[in-house]
Design a protein around this motif. Structure first.
Motif, PDB file in Angstrom:
ATOM      1  N   GLU A  85      36.572 -76.073  64.548  1.00 49.67           N
ATOM      2  CA  GLU A  85      36.099 -76.296  63.188  1.00 49.67           C
ATOM      3  C   GLU A  85      37.214 -76.290  62.160  1.00 49.67           C
ATOM      4  O   GLU A  85      37.232 -77.124  61.249  1.00 49.67           O
ATOM      5  CB  GLU A  85      35.056 -75.230  62.827  1.00 49.67           C
ATOM      6  CG  GLU A  85      33.782 -75.322  63.676  1.00 49.67           C
ATOM      7  CD  GLU A  85      32.744 -74.302  63.263  1.00 49.67           C
ATOM      8  OE1 GLU A  85      33.031 -73.514  62.323  1.00 49.67           O
ATOM      9  OE2 GLU A  85      31.653 -74.279  63.853  1.00 49.67           O
ATOM     10  N   LEU A  86      38.154 -75.357  62.272  1.00 43.24           N
ATOM     11  CA  LEU A  86      39.236 -75.261  61.302  1.00 43.24           C
ATOM     12  C   LEU A  86      40.233 -76.399  61.504  1.00 43.24           C
ATOM     13  O   LEU A  86      40.548 -76.784  62.632  1.00 43.24           O
ATOM     14  CB  LEU A  86      39.954 -73.915  61.423  1.00 43.24           C
ATOM     15  CG  LEU A  86      39.112 -72.668  61.129  1.00 43.24           C
ATOM     16  CD1 LEU A  86      39.948 -71.412  61.347  1.00 43.24           C
ATOM     17  CD2 LEU A  86      38.569 -72.710  59.699  1.00 43.24           C
ATOM     18  N   ASN A 111      40.886 -89.586  69.047  1.00 44.88           N
ATOM     19  CA  ASN A 111      40.737 -90.607  68.005  1.00 44.88           C
ATOM     20  C   ASN A 111      39.643 -90.231  67.019  1.00 44.88           C
ATOM     21  O   ASN A 111      39.788 -90.444  65.802  1.00 44.88           O
ATOM     22  CB  ASN A 111      40.419 -91.958  68.647  1.00 44.88           C
ATOM     23  CG  ASN A 111      40.418 -93.091  67.641  1.00 44.88           C
ATOM     24  OD1 ASN A 111      41.411 -93.354  66.969  1.00 44.88           O
ATOM     25  ND2 ASN A 111      39.276 -93.759  67.516  1.00 44.88           N
ATOM     26  N   CYS A 112      38.574 -89.640  67.528  1.00 44.20           N
ATOM     27  CA  CYS A 112      37.483 -89.206  66.648  1.00 44.20           C
ATOM     28  C   CYS A 112      37.951 -88.101  65.707  1.00 44.20           C
ATOM     29  O   CYS A 112      37.668 -88.134  64.496  1.00 44.20           O
ATOM     30  CB  CYS A 112      36.305 -88.722  67.502  1.00 44.20           C
ATOM     31  SG  CYS A 112      34.867 -88.187  66.548  1.00 44.20           S
ATOM     32  N   VAL A 113      38.679 -87.122  66.250  1.00 42.20           N
ATOM     33  CA  VAL A 113      39.173 -86.011  65.433  1.00 42.20           C
ATOM     34  C   VAL A 113      40.129 -86.518  64.350  1.00 42.20           C
ATOM     35  O   VAL A 113      39.975 -86.195  63.162  1.00 42.20           O
ATOM     36  CB  VAL A 113      39.883 -84.959  66.318  1.00 42.20           C
ATOM     37  CG1 VAL A 113      40.631 -83.944  65.450  1.00 42.20           C
ATOM     38  CG2 VAL A 113      38.882 -84.240  67.206  1.00 42.20           C
ATOM     39  N   ILE A 114      41.110 -87.319  64.735  1.00 43.97           N
ATOM     40  CA  ILE A 114      42.110 -87.809  63.784  1.00 43.97           C
ATOM     41  C   ILE A 114      41.474 -88.720  62.736  1.00 43.97           C
ATOM     42  O   ILE A 114      41.794 -88.647  61.545  1.00 43.97           O
ATOM     43  CB  ILE A 114      43.237 -88.556  64.524  1.00 43.97           C
ATOM     44  CG1 ILE A 114      43.968 -87.617  65.484  1.00 43.97           C
ATOM     45  CG2 ILE A 114      44.225 -89.158  63.539  1.00 43.97           C
ATOM     46  CD1 ILE A 114      44.692 -86.488  64.817  1.00 43.97           C
ATOM     47  N   THR A 115      40.545 -89.571  63.171  1.00 42.33           N
ATOM     48  CA  THR A 115      39.872 -90.475  62.230  1.00 42.33           C
ATOM     49  C   THR A 115      39.064 -89.696  61.195  1.00 42.33           C
ATOM     50  O   THR A 115      39.104 -90.009  59.994  1.00 42.33           O
ATOM     51  CB  THR A 115      38.949 -91.442  62.989  1.00 42.33           C
ATOM     52  OG1 THR A 115      39.717 -92.202  63.925  1.00 42.33           O
ATOM     53  CG2 THR A 115      38.244 -92.384  62.034  1.00 42.33           C
ATOM     54  N   ASN A 116      38.342 -88.675  61.638  1.00 45.14           N
ATOM     55  CA  ASN A 116      37.530 -87.874  60.710  1.00 45.14           C
ATOM     56  C   ASN A 116      38.401 -87.108  59.717  1.00 45.14           C
ATOM     57  O   ASN A 116      38.060 -87.003  58.533  1.00 45.14           O
ATOM     58  CB  ASN A 116      36.643 -86.900  61.492  1.00 45.14           C
ATOM     59  CG  ASN A 116      35.516 -87.613  62.229  1.00 45.14           C
ATOM     60  OD1 ASN A 116      35.146 -88.733  61.869  1.00 45.14           O
ATOM     61  ND2 ASN A 116      34.989 -86.989  63.264  1.00 45.14           N
ATOM     62  N   LEU A 130      44.952 -79.073  52.240  1.00 47.57           N
ATOM     63  CA  LEU A 130      45.771 -78.566  53.319  1.00 47.57           C
ATOM     64  C   LEU A 130      46.288 -77.168  53.038  1.00 47.57           C
ATOM     65  O   LEU A 130      46.233 -76.667  51.928  1.00 47.57           O
ATOM     66  CB  LEU A 130      46.942 -79.521  53.556  1.00 47.57           C
ATOM     67  CG  LEU A 130      46.524 -80.948  53.928  1.00 47.57           C
ATOM     68  CD1 LEU A 130      47.729 -81.854  53.994  1.00 47.57           C
ATOM     69  CD2 LEU A 130      45.778 -80.967  55.247  1.00 47.57           C
ATOM     70  N   GLY A 131      46.819 -76.547  54.097  1.00 46.89           N
ATOM     71  CA  GLY A 131      47.339 -75.197  53.970  1.00 46.89           C
ATOM     72  C   GLY A 131      48.830 -75.186  53.746  1.00 46.89           C
ATOM     73  O   GLY A 131      49.339 -75.805  52.817  1.00 46.89           O
ATOM     74  N   ASP A 132      49.554 -74.499  54.623  1.00 47.74           N
ATOM     75  CA  ASP A 132      50.994 -74.332  54.450  1.00 47.74           C
ATOM     76  C   ASP A 132      51.757 -75.564  54.921  1.00 47.74           C
ATOM     77  O   ASP A 132      51.183 -76.555  55.388  1.00 47.74           O
ATOM     78  CB  ASP A 132      51.468 -73.080  55.182  1.00 47.74           C
ATOM     79  CG  ASP A 132      51.113 -73.103  56.666  1.00 47.74           C
ATOM     80  OD1 ASP A 132      50.838 -74.200  57.204  1.00 47.74           O
ATOM     81  OD2 ASP A 132      51.120 -72.030  57.299  1.00 47.74           O
TER      82      ASP A 132
END
Length: 366
Positions: A85-86, A111-116, A130-132
């Motif tokens: 999730e994170l 591809n699904c993760v990067i696209t989302n 974004l974080g650090d």
């Protein structure tokens, strides 16, 4: 030796044709002149002969059980990808899949993760979500490696107006490594990333030379990064190194590590089989005996092919065919650069251009 052909008296010959023919006659005549001193590249013999290659051990006795276990692990890892999730965990998971050499099993999921992630970014202010710096750099590198459009503006909060990095050099070495790796995907004109590369290289080098830091694992990671950036490496070689590093990572996912080990061993067996096959071809051809001046570099040529078609087992035929092509190209290269005389090379080039072996009748056998 008689000339290769004679002109029938009844065929009219123009002056231009006669000049061409006389040029050819002169070439063939020069080929029959006393031998000139041949050059040599002084290439040392190969250290991997066919006997050694054929002796390589292939452990495929339990391949069926290994494949069965591999399939189970793939399903388990696929479910793990979907549960993340994170953002940081998703990025690190995708990065681990790639560096462990198993990403090709999960192309759709990755591809699904990067696209989302890319779709959810605020492209007007991309660093807000974004974080650090570690996380930003990792995202930037993964997006560019997968062909997504992302600008260097994503780093704007970490650079001053002159493009200099505002992060303290030793605040987090992981951040320095991540930014260093991302900087090598800079496009022409992205000066901030160019400066980031010099900045991180300088401070990572200082980190290695400093006696204040005794984290041997972190120093090994820095040394590995400075030696070559990640996407310049032979991926299977890097996979082998990263598998050992991942094994002692405090955030290790045991199923993913086991999958990587089994996959690496299966692919290694496949590479050995391919190398044995292409070595038999090269040995039977015996070009290195007929033409002793050429480079006998079969294994190096195979590694070249494996280097850019390393992942898919389905690429086996390509790796073999490409290795054969490289061996022949290398042979021709040595004929031109080292061995042949100018007259011989003109005849040889003519034969190749016309794809006519009879044109090369005047060339020496060796």
């Amino acid at each position: 030796m008689a000339l290769c052909f004679a002109l029938p008296s009844f065929i009219p010959v123009r002056r231009t044709q006669m000049r061409v023919l006389s040029c050819r006659f002169r070439i063939y005549a020069n080929l029959q002149s006393p031998r000139f001193e041949r050059r040599s590249g002084n290439y040392p013999p190969t250290i991997w002969n066919d006997n050694f290659i054929q002796s390589l051990n292939i452990e495929d006795e339990h391949e069926g059980k290994i494949m069965e276990r591999l399939c189970k692990l793939k399903k388990e890892v696929s479910q793990m990808i979907c549960k993340e999730e994170l953002l940081r965990d998703k990025l690190e998971f995708v990065d681990a899949l790639q560096q462990l050499g198993v990403a090709y099993h999960f192309e759709d999921e990755i591809n699904c993760v990067i696209t989302n992630i890319h779709a959810s970014m605020d492209h007007n202010s991309p660093s807000v979500m974004l974080g650090d710096l570690y996380e930003v750099s990792l995202l930037f590198r993964l997006l560019r490696m997968h062909g997504f459009s992302v600008q260097e503006d994503i780093f704007h909060s970490y650079f001053d107006d002159k493009g200099n990095c505002k992060v303290k050099p030793y605040s987090d070495i992981k951040e320095m490594i991540s930014l260093y790796q991302a900087s090598f995907l800079a496009k022409e004109g992205e000066e901030a990333l160019e400066k980031a590369r010099h900045y991180t290289t300088k401070h990572l080098t200082n980190f290695l030379e400093s006696s204040k830091y005794d984290n041997s694992r972190l120093k090994e990671e820095v040394t590995h990064a400075l030696e070559l950036p990640l996407h310049w490496r032979m991926q299977r070689m890097h996979n082998r190194w990263f598998i050992e590093q991942y094994k002692i990572d405090k955030h290790i996912r045991p199923a993913l590590w086991e999958l990587a080990v089994l996959n690496f061993n299966l692919m290694q067996n496949l590479y050995k089989k391919e190398l044995k096959q292409v070595s038999r071809w090269w040995t039977d051809l015996r070009l290195y005996e007929k033409l002793p001046f050429i480079r006998d570099r079969l294994v190096e040529n195979y590694m070249w092919s494996e280097g850019y078609a390393y992942d898919l087992p389905e690429n086996s035929s390509y790796r073999i065919a490409n290795t054969q092509a490289i061996c022949l190209i290398t042979t021709i290269d040595d004929i031109y650069d080292v061995y042949g005389s100018l007259d011989e090379l003109e005849v040889f080039t003519n034969a190749v251009e016309h794809w006519d072996v009879t044109v090369a009748a005047g060339l020496p056998e060796n």
